[in-house]
Design an enzyme around this catalytic site. Structure first.
Site, PDB file in Angstrom:
ATOM      1  N   THR A  74       0.849  -1.256   0.074  1.00  0.00           N
ATOM      2  CA  THR A  74       0.056   0.145   0.084  1.00  0.00           C
ATOM      3  C   THR A  74       0.796   1.398  -0.111  1.00  0.00           C
ATOM      4  OG1 THR A  74      -0.074  -0.262   2.487  1.00  0.00           O
ATOM      5  CG2 THR A  74      -2.211  -0.972   1.178  1.00  0.00           C
ATOM      6  N   SER A 102       5.598  -0.849  -1.491  1.00  0.00           N
ATOM      7  CA  SER A 102       5.149  -0.394  -2.519  1.00  0.00           C
ATOM      8  C   SER A 102       6.083   0.537  -3.455  1.00  0.00           C
ATOM      9  CB  SER A 102       3.783   0.449  -2.196  1.00  0.00           C
ATOM     10  OG  SER A 102       3.543   1.102  -3.550  1.00  0.00           O
ATOM     11  N   GLN A 128       7.124  -4.023  -4.919  1.00  0.00           N
ATOM     12  CA  GLN A 128       6.089  -4.120  -5.643  1.00  0.00           C
ATOM     13  C   GLN A 128       6.215  -3.103  -6.698  1.00  0.00           C
ATOM     14  OE1 GLN A 128       3.605  -1.224  -5.765  1.00  0.00           O
ATOM     15  NE2 GLN A 128       2.728  -1.979  -7.527  1.00  0.00           N
ATOM     16  N   TYR A 130       5.075  -1.042 -10.603  1.00  0.00           N
ATOM     17  CA  TYR A 130       4.135  -0.778 -11.714  1.00  0.00           C
ATOM     18  C   TYR A 130       5.360  -0.729 -12.916  1.00  0.00           C
ATOM     19  CZ  TYR A 130       0.115   0.312  -8.765  1.00  0.00           C
ATOM     20  OH  TYR A 130      -0.678   0.335  -7.938  1.00  0.00           O
ATOM     21  N   THR A 156       2.501  -5.176 -10.383  1.00  0.00           N
ATOM     22  CA  THR A 156       1.118  -5.219 -10.475  1.00  0.00           C
ATOM     23  C   THR A 156       0.486  -4.971 -12.058  1.00  0.00           C
ATOM     24  OG1 THR A 156       1.197  -4.288  -8.314  1.00  0.00           O
ATOM     25  CG2 THR A 156      -0.790  -3.857  -9.428  1.00  0.00           C
ATOM     26  N   LYS A 224       0.682  -9.585  -9.635  1.00  0.00           N
ATOM     27  CA  LYS A 224      -0.500  -9.060  -8.687  1.00  0.00           C
ATOM     28  C   LYS A 224      -1.530  -8.779  -9.548  1.00  0.00           C
ATOM     29  CE  LYS A 224      -1.444  -6.275  -4.694  1.00  0.00           C
ATOM     30  NZ  LYS A 224      -2.098  -5.151  -5.091  1.00  0.00           N
ATOM     31  N   HIS A 248      -7.206  -5.517  -6.247  1.00  0.00           N
ATOM     32  CA  HIS A 248      -6.712  -4.363  -5.797  1.00  0.00           C
ATOM     33  C   HIS A 248      -7.509  -3.597  -4.506  1.00  0.00           C
ATOM     34  CE1 HIS A 248      -3.291  -1.394  -7.508  1.00  0.00           C
ATOM     35  NE2 HIS A 248      -3.831  -0.953  -6.271  1.00  0.00           N
ATOM     36  N   ARG A 251     -10.204  -1.172  -5.901  1.00  0.00           N
ATOM     37  CA  ARG A 251      -9.558   0.208  -6.260  1.00  0.00           C
ATOM     38  C   ARG A 251      -9.370   0.477  -7.833  1.00  0.00           C
ATOM     39  NH1 ARG A 251      -7.754   2.815  -1.463  1.00  0.00           N
ATOM     40  NH2 ARG A 251      -6.051   3.988  -2.562  1.00  0.00           N
ATOM     41  N   ASP A 279      -5.227 -11.412  -1.794  1.00  0.00           N
ATOM     42  CA  ASP A 279      -5.452 -10.309  -0.776  1.00  0.00           C
ATOM     43  C   ASP A 279      -6.862  -9.620  -1.274  1.00  0.00           C
ATOM     44  OD1 ASP A 279      -5.142  -7.917  -2.667  1.00  0.00           O
ATOM     45  OD2 ASP A 279      -3.156  -7.974  -2.336  1.00  0.00           O
ATOM     46  N   GLY A 280      -7.613  -9.031  -0.368  1.00  0.00           N
ATOM     47  CA  GLY A 280      -8.670  -8.446  -0.587  1.00  0.00           C
ATOM     48  C   GLY A 280      -9.794  -8.906   0.546  1.00  0.00           C
ATOM     49  N   ARG A 283     -10.170 -10.101   7.056  1.00  0.00           N
ATOM     50  CA  ARG A 283     -10.230  -9.469   8.242  1.00  0.00           C
ATOM     51  C   ARG A 283     -10.413 -10.370   9.455  1.00  0.00           C
ATOM     52  NH1 ARG A 283      -9.163  -6.451   4.854  1.00  0.00           N
ATOM     53  NH2 ARG A 283     -10.205  -4.533   4.232  1.00  0.00           N
ATOM     54  N   GLY A 302      -4.291  -5.396   3.529  1.00  0.00           N
ATOM     55  CA  GLY A 302      -3.749  -4.033   2.860  1.00  0.00           C
ATOM     56  C   GLY A 302      -4.254  -2.906   3.970  1.00  0.00           C
ATOM     57  N   ARG A 303      -5.629  -2.877   4.199  1.00  0.00           N
ATOM     58  CA  ARG A 303      -6.217  -1.562   4.852  1.00  0.00           C
ATOM     59  C   ARG A 303      -5.905  -2.069   6.413  1.00  0.00           C
ATOM     60  NH1 ARG A 303      -9.240  -1.969   0.458  1.00  0.00           N
ATOM     61  NH2 ARG A 303      -9.963  -0.251  -0.797  1.00  0.00           N
TER      62      ARG A 303
HETATM   63  C1  LIG Z   1      -4.374   2.668   0.409  1.00  0.00           C
HETATM   64  C2  LIG Z   1      -4.134   1.794  -0.383  1.00  0.00           C
HETATM   65  C3  LIG Z   1      -2.990   1.628  -1.129  1.00  0.00           C
HETATM   66  C4  LIG Z   1      -2.676   0.984  -2.141  1.00  0.00           C
HETATM   67  N1  LIG Z   1      -1.573   0.922  -2.927  1.00  0.00           N
HETATM   68  C5  LIG Z   1      -1.266  -0.133  -3.667  1.00  0.00           C
HETATM   69  C6  LIG Z   1       0.251  -0.089  -4.519  1.00  0.00           C
HETATM   70  O1  LIG Z   1       0.888   0.872  -4.459  1.00  0.00           O
HETATM   71  N2  LIG Z   1       0.509  -0.996  -5.002  1.00  0.00           N
HETATM   72  C7  LIG Z   1      -0.377  -2.235  -5.390  1.00  0.00           C
HETATM   73  O2  LIG Z   1      -0.114  -2.958  -5.899  1.00  0.00           O
HETATM   74  N3  LIG Z   1      -1.487  -2.151  -4.602  1.00  0.00           N
HETATM   75  C8  LIG Z   1      -1.940  -1.102  -3.884  1.00  0.00           C
HETATM   76  N4  LIG Z   1      -2.949  -1.396  -3.050  1.00  0.00           N
HETATM   77  C9  LIG Z   1      -3.816  -2.578  -3.023  1.00  0.00           C
HETATM   78  C10 LIG Z   1      -3.260  -3.531  -1.977  1.00  0.00           C
HETATM   79  O3  LIG Z   1      -1.991  -4.069  -2.453  1.00  0.00           O
HETATM   80  C11 LIG Z   1      -4.312  -4.712  -1.812  1.00  0.00           C
HETATM   81  O4  LIG Z   1      -4.575  -5.293  -3.120  1.00  0.00           O
HETATM   82  C12 LIG Z   1      -5.569  -4.365  -1.097  1.00  0.00           C
HETATM   83  O5  LIG Z   1      -5.497  -3.348  -0.429  1.00  0.00           O
HETATM   84  C13 LIG Z   1      -5.977  -5.665  -0.324  1.00  0.00           C
HETATM   85  O6  LIG Z   1      -7.346  -5.353  -0.008  1.00  0.00           O
HETATM   86  P1  LIG Z   1      -7.738  -5.052   1.658  1.00  0.00           P
HETATM   87  O7  LIG Z   1      -7.286  -3.651   1.946  1.00  0.00           O
HETATM   88  O8  LIG Z   1      -9.080  -5.362   1.961  1.00  0.00           O
HETATM   89  O9  LIG Z   1      -6.817  -6.033   2.395  1.00  0.00           O
HETATM   90  C14 LIG Z   1      -3.313  -0.312  -2.153  1.00  0.00           C
HETATM   91  C15 LIG Z   1      -4.625  -0.468  -1.399  1.00  0.00           C
HETATM   92  C16 LIG Z   1      -5.048   0.593  -0.343  1.00  0.00           C
HETATM   93  C17 LIG Z   1      -5.945   0.486   0.354  1.00  0.00           C
HETATM   94  C1  LIG Z   2      -0.050   5.438  -5.892  1.00  0.00           C
HETATM   95  C2  LIG Z   2      -1.170   4.532  -6.206  1.00  0.00           C
HETATM   96  C3  LIG Z   2      -1.041   3.955  -7.652  1.00  0.00           C
HETATM   97  C4  LIG Z   2      -1.490   3.549  -5.471  1.00  0.00           C
HETATM   98  C5  LIG Z   2      -2.388   2.554  -5.449  1.00  0.00           C
HETATM   99  O1  LIG Z   2      -2.228   1.280  -6.197  1.00  0.00           O
HETATM  100  C6  LIG Z   2      -3.478   2.813  -5.042  1.00  0.00           C
HETATM  101  O2  LIG Z   2      -3.837   3.716  -4.207  1.00  0.00           O
HETATM  102  O3  LIG Z   2      -4.558   1.787  -4.913  1.00  0.00           O
END
Ligand SMILES: Cc1cc2nc3c(=O)[nH]c(=O)nc-3n(C[C@H](O)[C@H](O)[C@H](O)COP(=O)(O)O)c2cc1C
Ligand SMILES: CC(C)CC(=O)C(=O)O
Length: 360
Positions: A74, A102, A128, A130, A156, A224, A248, A251, A279-280, A283, A302-303
């Site tokens: 994250t 990240s 991780q 891009y 990713t 991923k 993701h 997201r 992931d995802g 909890r 993640g969160r």
């Molecule tokens: C605030 C935030 C930022 C994230 N940033 C990235 C990132 O930079 N690269 C990436 O591959 N995934 C990113 N993700 C996705 C997470 O790696 C992951 O897939 C996701 O948070 C899993 O779900 P969960 O939050 O329900 O556990 C981000 C997720 C959140 C919530």
């Molecule tokens: C900086 C962003 C690309 C990070 C991300 O993957 C996200 O916020 O879901």
């Protein structure tokens, strides 16, 4: 307990940053479904198996002896806590959890890995990324990750464009406030002096780019953001170390299924050739165990990690990882499992009257 940390995090964070961490794409359907899909599952324990206390260690390319819960990548941890990714890395290392840092971290990968190694010399930190369209950028990032001592790369693949996060649009949150910098993006080819290069998303990327990356590094490369079983099969054909089933955190494309709903078909398509992570929406320990039973080798959060970090820094992240791992241990024991692989998909059934239909 996770709920309490979440509330504490919400109270401490700038509401705009809370929305960034917490939000999803579009109508936030995929985000909500990630949680609901786990809630729709029940576990069928096996009994009298003489299993003993379960061994939680999992063996993965880039992490020979980690726990079953890893820190999903994250961005922007310094928004959550001044110690940012360093605090997360220390807590992860102490908990034997792989930390995936990240590319959009607000701490350089070398500093994240060093913080983890202060706690444990053999801590696993993965990087991780891009894949970047501009010449030389991906290569430079790979060298930094290698020099930092990362033991795997995570590409990713679910982001050919930036996701549209409705809350960020509403809050007009599209750049980091002063004092927070995507440190990994400093000093790269094309970066303005003293300023980070913007992260690019590219819809041009293909498996050929993954092949080029694999040729450029000896590190295992995870893919991923895989949801389609055919892509998982391709990843195995292409020599990926493994795939991470993920939407993701809801997201990117909001129309996708919940991660755990995509997992069984991916696991079947891969047929054990490479490990599958998920992931995802994880909890609880029961969520961890359901994902393991459906074919995941380990699960990412993640969160919840961000809640812990925002609520009380390193100690908060440690609490989140200890809680999830402790619950997972308890649930594995109740399910009669010897270890994280000693579970089968028939031990997960839909909740409700239909759940036991196949045995009638
Ligand atoms: C605030 C935030 C930022 C994230 N940033 C990235 C990132 O930079 N690269 C990436 O591959 N995934 C990113 N993700 C996705 C997470 O790696 C992951 O897939 C996701 O948070 C899993 O779900 P969960 O939050 O329900 O556990 C981000 C997720 C959140 C919530
Ligand atoms: C900086 C962003 C690309 C990070 C991300 O993957 C996200 O916020 O879901």
């Amino acid at each position: 307990m996770l709920g309490e940390l979440r509330e504490k995090a919400r109270a401490r964070l700038d509401p705009v940053h809370w929305d960034y961490f917490e939000g999803g794409a579009g109508a936030e359907t995929a985000l909500a479904e990630n949680l609901r899909a786990f809630a729709r599952l029940a576990l069928l324990p096996r009994v009298l198996r003489g299993a003993g206390p379960p061994d939680l260690a999992v063996r993965l390319p880039g992490a020979p002896a980690a726990g079953p819960v890893f820190v999903a990548p994250t961005a922007f941890h310094t928004l959550a806590h001044p110690e940012g990714e360093r605090a997360t890395a220390r807590a992860a290392a102490a908990a034997d959890a792989v930390m995936v840092t990240s590319m959009a971290a607000t701490t350089a990968v070398a500093d994240v890995a060093a913080a983890a190694r202060e706690v444990r010399a053999d801590a696993a930190v993965w990087f991780q990324m891009y894949l970047q369209p501009r010449a030389g950028v991906t290569e430079a990032l790979v060298r930094r990750a290698e020099q930092a001592g990362c033991t795997a790369l995570v590409v990713t693949a679910d982001s050919p464009v930036f996701g549209r996060h409705s809350r960020d649009d509403r809050n007009d949150f599209h750049r980091l406030p002063p004092g927070h910098v995507t440190q990994n993006m400093l000093g790269l080819p094309g970066a303005p002096p003293g300023r980070p290069l913007d992260i690019a998303m590219s819809p041009e990327l293909s498996w050929a780019d993954l092949r080029r990356l694999r040729a450029a590094t000896g590190l295992p490369v995870w893919v991923k953001g895989v949801l389609h079983p055919a892509d998982a099969r391709l990843a195995a054909d292409e020599g990926a170390a493994g795939v991470i089933v993920s939407n993701h955190g809801g997201r990117q494309l909001d129309a996708v299924p919940a991660a755990v709903e995509a997992l069984p078909a991916v696991a079947e398509a891969v047929g054990g050739r490479i490990p599958v992570l998920l992931d995802g929406g994880v909890r609880s320990g029961a969520d961890v165990v359901a994902a393991l039973a459906l074919g995941a080798a380990a699960v990412g959060v993640g969160r919840p990690v961000l809640w812990g970090l925002a609520a009380s820094g390193e100690a908060g992240v440690a609490q989140v990882l200890a809680e999830l791992t402790g619950q997972a241990r308890h649930v594995l024991t109740l399910c009669g499992a010897r270890d994280c692989r000693d579970l089968t998909p028939d031990q997960v059934v839909p909740r409700g009257p239909e759940g036991m239909r196949r045995w009638r």
